[in-house]
Design an enzyme around this catalytic site. Structure first.
Site, PDB file in Angstrom:
ATOM      1  N   ASP A 181      34.297  29.017  42.407  1.00 32.80           N
ATOM      2  CA  ASP A 181      34.987  30.214  41.909  1.00 32.80           C
ATOM      3  C   ASP A 181      36.040  29.770  40.908  1.00 32.80           C
ATOM      4  O   ASP A 181      37.061  29.219  41.283  1.00 32.80           O
ATOM      5  CB  ASP A 181      35.637  30.933  43.114  1.00 32.80           C
ATOM      6  N   ASP A 192      36.688  36.407  36.003  1.00 32.91           N
ATOM      7  CA  ASP A 192      36.708  35.935  37.393  1.00 32.91           C
ATOM      8  C   ASP A 192      35.271  36.028  37.894  1.00 32.91           C
ATOM      9  O   ASP A 192      34.728  37.117  38.036  1.00 32.91           O
ATOM     10  CB  ASP A 192      37.646  36.847  38.205  1.00 32.91           C
ATOM     11  N   HIS A 261      38.901  43.163  43.120  1.00 34.06           N
ATOM     12  CA  HIS A 261      40.220  43.582  42.622  1.00 34.06           C
ATOM     13  C   HIS A 261      40.150  43.907  41.150  1.00 34.06           C
ATOM     14  O   HIS A 261      39.252  43.433  40.448  1.00 34.06           O
ATOM     15  CB  HIS A 261      41.222  42.450  42.853  1.00 34.06           C
ATOM     16  N   HIS A 269      45.215  39.680  40.117  1.00 33.49           N
ATOM     17  CA  HIS A 269      45.101  40.817  41.034  1.00 33.49           C
ATOM     18  C   HIS A 269      45.997  41.946  40.525  1.00 33.49           C
ATOM     19  O   HIS A 269      47.201  41.871  40.628  1.00 33.49           O
ATOM     20  CB  HIS A 269      45.481  40.426  42.462  1.00 33.49           C
ATOM     21  N   GLU A 294      33.466  41.141  43.880  1.00 33.19           N
ATOM     22  CA  GLU A 294      33.072  39.944  44.630  1.00 33.19           C
ATOM     23  C   GLU A 294      32.811  40.332  46.070  1.00 33.19           C
ATOM     24  O   GLU A 294      33.500  41.161  46.642  1.00 33.19           O
ATOM     25  CB  GLU A 294      34.152  38.859  44.554  1.00 33.19           C
ATOM     26  N   GLU A 390      30.267  36.652  42.529  1.00 35.27           N
ATOM     27  CA  GLU A 390      31.284  37.493  41.882  1.00 35.27           C
ATOM     28  C   GLU A 390      31.027  37.621  40.391  1.00 35.27           C
ATOM     29  O   GLU A 390      30.643  36.662  39.719  1.00 35.27           O
ATOM     30  CB  GLU A 390      32.672  36.854  42.097  1.00 35.27           C
TER      31      GLU A 390
HETATM   32 CO   LIG Z   1      38.204  37.325  42.279  1.00 37.99          CO
END
Ligand SMILES: [Co+2]
Length: 409
Positions: A181, A192, A261, A269, A294, A390
């Site tokens: 990640d 992300d 998020h 976030h 995700e 994700e």
């Molecule tokens: Co994330």
């Protein structure tokens, strides 16, 4: 050790040497002329500085996968709304920067998926990815582009927020389930995006469950869609799977306290959470927002707690504005953090590489003062396996764009 180091170097080299327009054919004529050779080498190095831009001379980066909004009539009407199309074009600079980050992510992960092998240390795994991201970003200013957050390489029952600190001796194993990640940012626009890396195919049903669940989340997401409805759709798909390990059947569970998020500039976030179970949250997604969708599946409890040494940290945006920093050392560290990471998450290795030494006491003081927050590893029960997929999606006024989509997932 040596051969492993070479492998890490090789990953970086592959990332940088993809260009087709090298002038190899001329090399023959200058053979033996060391001055000419030197010149050429210098020129090539300069070119590398340009990072990914050299592959896109017009500065326009490829669009992601487009998906139509579904559901309400209003959403169906969006597609043809001229005014909305106009507004979207106005924001095109921002979208292009997300696309640039996504293209870097795709290229780095393609190389990583090919080259990461059992036997490498976790430090080698993380650094090979991070160095490739930095090389593609083509800037030395970490606030203009580069890592959007530390490269997570969480193993097995650890679902998130593990990256090695200096001295970590852990070596990647054939039977490991690793969540890779990592974030790429361009002027604060963060991609992300994550996948799960395995070598033993016995985990495939677990990986497929999570991949399908994430794709369901993406499909369900849209303007005016309620968070709880996304969670419900994800949960239904995820929990329809099971996986057999060592002759025992495990149902795949959603890790119910992990969430997607929204993403804001330089803020990973943004304050809205996208659940992966039905949770009653009626908050809606809105036009123009960016979301990280995700999902996490587990053969354990489906619930994570803090566990293990902390590596991830981030500036606390809600910190009291004039919180006193008593010690000089802590003050200096805070300045270095502001200068190099701003509000982007960072890890201890990133402090090492900017030349900070013996900073742990000062770092802990900043945490205690509420200026920095710790984000320790998140673990399910020991012995279980967790997986993650994700993507980052852009909620354009007329359609959504799965900007980080690739051939791989
Ligand atoms: Co994330």
């Amino acid at each position: 050790m040596r051969s492993e180091n070479n492998l890490a170097e090789q990953i970086e080299k592959v990332a940088l040497e993809e260009p087709a327009d090298e002038t190899n054919s001329n090399e023959v004529t200058v053979e033996g002329n060391s001055v000419e050779k030197k010149k050429k080498k210098k020129k090539n190095n300069k070119k590398k500085k340009g990072g990914i831009n050299q592959f896109f001379p017009d500065g326009v980066f490829p669009e992601g996968e487009w998906q139509e909004y579904t559901g309400s009539e209003e959403n169906l009407r969006r597609v043809t709304d001229e005014e909305k199309r106009y507004l979207d074009r106005q924001a095109n600079n921002k979208w292009n920067e997300f696309r640039k980050g996504a293209e870097i992510h795709r290229r780095v992960r393609q190389t990583a998926q090919k080259n990461i092998k059992p036997g490498m240390t976790m430090i080698e795994v993380a650094e090979s990815i991070e160095n490739s991201v930095r090389a593609y970003s083509g800037t030395d200013d970490s606030l203009k582009g580069g890592m959007g957050f530390p490269c997570g390489v969480s193993l097995n029952h650890c679902a998130a927020h593990y990256t090695p600190n200096a001295g970590d001796k852990v070596v990647l194993q054939y039977d490991d389930v690793m969540k890779v990640d990592f974030g790429v940012h361009v002027n604060g626009h963060i991609i992300d995006c994550a996948w799960t890396q395995t070598f033993n195919e016995r985990y495939d049903p677990l990986l497929n469950a999570v991949k399908e669940a994430t794709n369901t989340g993406i499909k369900t997401a849209g303007i005016d869609v309620r968070m709880t409805d996304i969670g419900e759709a994800v949960e239904e798909v995820m929990e329809s799977y099971e996986v057999e390990l060592d002759g025992k059947i495990f149902p795949v569970k959603c890790i119910r306290n992990l969430q997607g998020h929204n993403i804001k500039p330089y803020q990973i976030h943004g304050g809205k959470s996208v659940p992966i179970v039905k949770n009653g949250d009626t908050t809606k997604m809105e036009e123009g927002e960016t979301f990280a969708i995700e999902t996490f599946g587990s053969t354990g409890k489906g619930y994570v707690v803090h566990g293990g040494e902390c590596s991830h940290y981030m500036k606390n945006l809600d910190a009291p504005p004039n919180a006193p920093i008593r010690l000089d050392r802590a003050k200096k560290l805070m300045q270095a953090i502001d200068k190099n990471f701003g509000s982007l998450p960072f890890c201890r290795r990133y402090l090492d590489r900017i030349g900070e030494e013996k900073y742990l006491l000062a770092l802990n003081q900043l945490c205690r003062a509420g200026l920095i927050t710790e984000h320790p590893p998140l673990v399910d029960v020991k012995g279980c396996y967790t997986a993650q997929y994700e993507h980052t999606i852009l909620l354009h006024p007329t359609r959504k764009e799965v900007v980080s989509r690739g051939d791989d997932y």
